[in-house]
Design an enzyme around this catalytic site. Structure first.
Site, mmCIF file in Angstrom:
data_model
loop_
_atom_site.group_PDB
_atom_site.id
_atom_site.type_symbol
_atom_site.label_atom_id
_atom_site.label_comp_id
_atom_site.label_asym_id
_atom_site.label_seq_id
_atom_site.Cartn_x
_atom_site.Cartn_y
_atom_site.Cartn_z
ATOM 1 N N CYS A 1 -49.136 -11.943 -14.887
ATOM 2 C CA CYS A 1 -47.908 -11.299 -15.370
ATOM 3 C C CYS A 1 -47.021 -10.925 -14.171
ATOM 4 O O CYS A 1 -47.434 -10.177 -13.281
ATOM 5 C CB CYS A 1 -48.259 -10.040 -16.170
ATOM 6 S SG CYS A 1 -46.800 -9.188 -16.808
ATOM 7 N N ARG B 1 -44.251 -17.831 -21.602
ATOM 8 C CA ARG B 1 -45.503 -18.570 -21.798
ATOM 9 C C ARG B 1 -46.441 -17.904 -22.798
ATOM 10 O O ARG B 1 -47.546 -18.391 -23.028
ATOM 11 C CB ARG B 1 -46.216 -18.722 -20.447
ATOM 12 C CG ARG B 1 -45.407 -19.494 -19.426
ATOM 13 C CD ARG B 1 -45.980 -19.324 -18.026
ATOM 14 N NE ARG B 1 -45.886 -17.930 -17.575
ATOM 15 C CZ ARG B 1 -46.332 -17.484 -16.408
ATOM 16 N NH1 ARG B 1 -46.918 -18.326 -15.570
ATOM 17 N NH2 ARG B 1 -46.195 -16.225 -16.062
ATOM 18 N N HIS C 1 -50.935 -10.294 -20.338
ATOM 19 C CA HIS C 1 -51.401 -11.649 -20.009
ATOM 20 C C HIS C 1 -51.680 -11.766 -18.520
ATOM 21 O O HIS C 1 -51.063 -11.062 -17.693
ATOM 22 C CB HIS C 1 -50.355 -12.685 -20.432
ATOM 23 C CG HIS C 1 -49.063 -12.572 -19.691
ATOM 24 N ND1 HIS C 1 -48.756 -13.361 -18.605
ATOM 25 C CD2 HIS C 1 -48.012 -11.725 -19.845
ATOM 26 C CE1 HIS C 1 -47.557 -13.027 -18.157
ATOM 27 N NE2 HIS C 1 -47.076 -12.029 -18.884
ATOM 28 N N CYS D 1 -45.447 -9.040 -23.679
ATOM 29 C CA CYS D 1 -44.592 -9.274 -22.525
ATOM 30 C C CYS D 1 -43.500 -10.277 -22.913
ATOM 31 O O CYS D 1 -43.693 -11.128 -23.780
ATOM 32 C CB CYS D 1 -45.402 -9.818 -21.351
ATOM 33 S SG CYS D 1 -44.416 -10.015 -19.842
HETATM 34 CO CO CO Z 1 -45.697 -10.660 -18.170
#
Ligand code: CO
Length: 215
Positions: A101, A46, A98, A42
């Protein structure tokens, strides 16, 4: 100090640090790359792939997009796959989603957000295909987390359906396809799926490589 200037200063410090360890560091990097891993993650800030896996320059070929989607209509990712699999010959492909998201959260909602609505439509399909399982979860966050996991599994299967992956499988054991979920809450990576050349895939998606063209 301007925030962006800090980045350039960090770069200078990094160059000095690398050269102190190895005077030939950049010359070696310049010649060519042989990364064993291809990362599809993604775009979320983070989830920095190098940092969370302890990998370094030269280790990982990287593609990132919102919600780590593997779409056969995405020329960008398909070019990355073709080059990564058939030329660089990576051994492992990782799709890493993750928790929390934003792209997956948006797919769970009903607001029109813009062009991203088209991009994340596939995640609504993942929801649709697993509605029975997801509708049993009462907590909103549990549905969110589960859809993150199911989305990763679906995208890994999408990799298995590509001619690039299947062409390498026709020649040997690699690449191995991995589905991971990175947990923002504790920094840990959870392996949620794995597909190898021996995994059963619906025959309708199988290509025959006896005849050209191969793409
Ligand atoms: Co994401």
């Amino acid at each position: 100090m301007d925030r962006f200037k800090k980045l350039l200063m960090n770069n200078e410090a990094w160059v000095t640090e690398k050269l102190n360890l190895d005077k030939e560091y950049f010359r070696k990097q310049y010649d060519e790359q042989h990364p064993p891993y291809l990362w599809i993650g993604c775009a979320d800030s983070r989830v920095p792939p190098d940092e969370i896996t302890g990998t370094h320059a030269g280790d990982m070929f990287v593609h990132r997009n919102i919600a780590n989607i593997v779409s056969h209509a995405d020329l960008n990712l398909m070019s990355v796959l073709e080059y990564g699999i058939l030329s660089l010959k990576v051994d492992h492909i990782i799709v890493c989603g993750h928790t929390h998201c934003g792209g997956v959260k948006a797919a769970l909602g009903h607001r029109k957000l813009g062009i991203i609505d088209k991009w994340i439509r596939g995640i609504k399909d993942v929801y649709h295909n697993h509605r029975d399982e997801l509708d049993q979860l009462e907590d909103e966050n549990k549905v969110w987390d589960k859809l993150v996991e199911l989305n990763v599994k679906d995208q890994v299967m999408n990799l298995a359906k590509t001619s690039f992956v299947q062409k390498r499988w026709a020649e040997g054991d690699f690449p191995v396809l991995h589905g991971w979920v990175y947990h923002l809450e504790d920094g840990k990576i959870e392996a949620v799926s794995k597909i190898t050349r021996d995994t059963e895939i619906d025959d309708i998606y199988r290509y025959n490589f006896d005849e050209e063209p191969t793409l």
